[in-house]
Design a protein around this motif. Structure first.
Motif, mmCIF file in Angstrom:
data_model
loop_
_atom_site.group_PDB
_atom_site.id
_atom_site.type_symbol
_atom_site.label_atom_id
_atom_site.label_comp_id
_atom_site.label_asym_id
_atom_site.label_seq_id
_atom_site.Cartn_x
_atom_site.Cartn_y
_atom_site.Cartn_z
ATOM 1 N N THR A 81 -21.512 -29.130 -16.127
ATOM 2 C CA THR A 81 -20.194 -29.479 -15.631
ATOM 3 C C THR A 81 -19.167 -28.629 -16.369
ATOM 4 N N ARG A 138 -12.955 -28.990 -13.400
ATOM 5 C CA ARG A 138 -14.113 -29.475 -12.664
ATOM 6 C C ARG A 138 -13.852 -29.419 -11.165
ATOM 7 N N LEU A 175 -17.936 -24.113 -19.527
ATOM 8 C CA LEU A 175 -19.027 -24.991 -19.118
ATOM 9 C C LEU A 175 -19.416 -25.959 -20.230
ATOM 10 N N GLU A 204 -23.387 -32.587 -19.176
ATOM 11 C CA GLU A 204 -23.378 -34.042 -19.255
ATOM 12 C C GLU A 204 -24.816 -34.533 -19.325
ATOM 13 N N ARG A 232 -23.036 -41.649 -21.623
ATOM 14 C CA ARG A 232 -22.826 -40.239 -21.302
ATOM 15 C C ARG A 232 -22.423 -39.475 -22.558
ATOM 16 N N ILE A 277 -21.874 -24.728 -12.187
ATOM 17 C CA ILE A 277 -21.639 -26.170 -12.299
ATOM 18 C C ILE A 277 -22.555 -26.902 -11.329
ATOM 19 N N GLY A 278 -23.214 -27.943 -11.815
ATOM 20 C CA GLY A 278 -24.147 -28.716 -11.003
ATOM 21 C C GLY A 278 -25.597 -28.386 -11.278
#
Length: 451
Positions: free
Chosen positions: A63, A70, A328, A331, A389, A407-408
Motif C-alpha cells: 500500500t 493511496r 510504498l 500492511e 494491522r 500497490i496491491g
C-alpha cells in the motif's frame, strides 16, 4: 566388529566353512553407513546449539505510506449528465487535468446567463442598501438640525419670557404709580370741590381739576389693562416655550422613526445583498464542478461511470485514480498473541509476489530474494478479522524495494525477534509457546534489579 584389537580372529581360525560366523562379520559398506549416521547425529547435535532468529510470518499487501497517496475514488459533487470524456483507463493525469465534463440536470441552473443576472441582482441590492444608508445619513443630519434649531428657539422663547416678565414688572410699577396719581387726583378733586363750595375757587378751576382727575382715572384703567396684557404675554411665552419643546419632541420622534425604518430597510437590503452574493459564489463554484479534475498526479485505474449521456447523482463515484510516485509500505496483520512482540522499529523481511526468493526464516543473513522493512505503526484495536494491522515501510539501511512493485501486490512478511539456540526454538514450537518477549539484555537487567 569395530576392529579395536590388532589380533584378528579370522586370520587364526578360518571362517570359510562356517556360514553363521561369516554372517556376523561386518561388511565394508555397513561400516561406512555407521560412520555416516554417526556424523549426521553429531552434526545435528551441534546444530542444536546454533543461533536461530525467532520470527512470525504474516500475509499482507503493498500500500502507500501516506493516506493521501493511496488509491482513491473521485466523486461528483453535483448531479449532472456526462457530456465528454477526456481520458481513458491507464492514462497518466497531472493534478488539475480535466477527466470529464458534465452538464446540469436541474432546471434552476439551466440559464446560461445565470451568473451575470445574479450579479445584476447583487448590484441592485447593494445600490438599494447604499440608498437607505444615504437616507439614514440625511435623517441624522435632519435630527442634528432639529436639535440645533430647538436650542435656538428655546433661547429665543426664554428671551421673550424674560422680556414678558420685565414688562409685567414695569407695568406693575406703572399701575402702582397710576394708583398713587389716582389717589392724589381724587384728593385734589375733593379739595377743589370744597374750595368751590366755599367760593374760593372758580367753576373753571373746579372743572379743570375734575378733567385732570378723569385723565388720571383713565390712566389708571389703562395701566391695569396694560398690566393684564403683559401678564397674558408672559403666559403666552411660557406656553410657547412648552410648545417648542413638545413640537421638538414630536418632530424628533418622527425623524428618528423614519431613520430607524430606513436603517431596518438598509440592514434588510444588506442581508439580501449578502445572501445574493453567497448565492452568486455558490453558482460560480458550482460552475467549476461541472469539470471533474484530477486531485493529484496519478493513473486512471477504472471508470465506474461510463458512456455519454449517463446521469449521475450527487456524491456518485466516477473513476478510480492511483497516485503516482507514492512512497510504498506494506500492511500486514498479526494475531493478538503475537502483538506484544511487535514494536515500532522492529525489522521485517518480505517476500513479494513475483520476485523469487530462497528463504531461511531462522537465518535471515543467508536468505536471498527478500527485502527489508521497518515497523512504523501498529493499530490500537483489532480489525474485523480479529487481527491487528501493522504498517511497515522500506528499510533505508537495506536494498531498495523493486521499482516495478505496485500497490496491491501480495507480500509475505517475516517479523524478526530475538536470537535463541535451535534446541530452544524446537522446544518452544513443540510446546506451543510464543516467542520471547524480553531480550537477553532485558532479562539480565531484570535479574540484576531483583538482586
Amino acid at each position: 566388529m569395530f576392529n579395536i584389537s590388532s589380533n584378528k580372529i579370522q586370520e587364526s581360525i578360518p571362517f570359510s566353512g562356517s556360514k553363521s560366523l561369516v554372517m556376523t562379520l561386518p561388511l565394508k559398506e555397513n561400516q561406512q553407513r555407521v560412520r555416516l549416521l554417526t556424523g549426521i547425529l553429531i552434526s545435528a547435535f551441534i546444530m542444536l546449539f546454533l543461533p536461530w532468529t525467532q520470527n512470525i510470518r504474516s500475509k499482507g499487501f503493498v500500500t502507500a505510506l501516506r493516506p493521501d497517496q493511496r488509491p482513491q475514488t473521485i466523486h461528483s459533487i453535483i448531479a449532472g449528465r456526462i457530456e465528454n470524456w477526456y481520458v481513458a483507463e491507464g492514462d497518466y493525469v497531472a493534478k488539475g487535468d480535466t477527466i470529464l465534463r458534465i452538464s446540469e440536470v436541474k432546471d434552476e441552473y439551466f440559464d446560461s446567463l445565470l451568473l451575470p443576472r445574479t450579479q445584476m441582482q447583487v448590484d441592485a441590492k447593494a445600490s438599494s442598501a447604499r440608498s437607505y444608508g444615504d437616507k439614514v445619513s440625511a435623517l441624522n443630519d435632519q435630527i442634528s438640525a432639529l436639535r440645533r434649531n430647538n436650542i435656538l428657539r428655546i433661547q429665543q422663547t426664554e428671551n421673550r419670557l424674560r422680556m414678558a416678565e420685565l414688562k409685567v414688572q414695569s407695568d406693575s410699577i406703572e399701575l402702582v404709580q397710576a394708583k398713587v396719581n389716582f389717589d392724589i387726583g381724587k384728593y385734589q378733586l375733593e379739595r377743589a370741590e370744597n374750595l368751590f363750595d366755599e367760593g374760593l375757587r372758580s367753576l373753571t378751576d373746579f372743572e379743570t381739576r375734575k378733567l385732570k382727575f378723569q385723565e388720571v382715572q383713565a390712566k389708571l384703567i389703562s395701566s391695569e389693562n396694560k398690566l393684564l396684557s403683559s401678564k397674558n404675554e408672559l403666559i403666552s411665552a411660557r406656553i410657547d416655550l412648552d410648545a417648542i419643546d413638545n413640537d421638538f419632541k414630536d418632530k424628533l420622534a418622527k425623524a428618528e422613526s423614519e431613520m430607524y425604518t430606513a436603517m431596518s430597510s438598509q440592514f434588510d437590503a444588506e442581508a439580501s445583498t449578502t445572501k445574493l452574493e453567497n448565492q452568486y459564489s455558490n453558482y460560480e463554484r458550482r460552475t467549476g464542478y461541472r469539470h471533474i479534475l484530477a486531485p493529484q498526479d496519478g493513473y486512471i485505474a477504472k471508470a465506474i461511470q461510463v458512456g455519454i449521456g449517463e446521469t449521475i447523482k450527487e456524491g456518485d463515484p466516477i473513476v478510480n485514480i492511483v497516485p503516482a510516485n507514492a512512497a510504498l509500505a506494506v500492511e500486514m496483520y498479526v494475531q493478538p498473541v503475537d502483538l506484544p512482540l511487535v514494536k515500532v522499529g522492529n525489522k521485517v523481511r518480505f517476500i513479494f509476489d513475483g520476485w523469487p526468493a530462497i528463504v531461511f526464516s531462522g537465518w535471515p543473513q543467508i536468505s536471498n530474494g527478500t527485502f527489508g522493512g521497518v515497523v512504523i505503526a501498529i493499530d490500537q484495536f483489532a480489525g474485523p478479522n480479529n487481527q491487528y494491522r501493522v504498517l511497515v515501510m522500506e528499510d533505508p539501511d537495506e536494498f531498495a524495494w523493486p521499482d516495478l512493485l505496485r500497490i496491491g501486490s501480495g507480500a509475505d512478511g517475516i517479523a524478526l525477534f530475538n536470537d535463541v539456540p535451535v534446541w530452544y526454538e524446537i522446544w518452544r514450537q513443540l510446546n506451543g509457546f510464543p516467542a520471547d518477549y524480553y531480550t537477553q539484555e532485558q532479562k539480565d537487567q531484570a535479574a540484576s534489579s531483583k538482586k
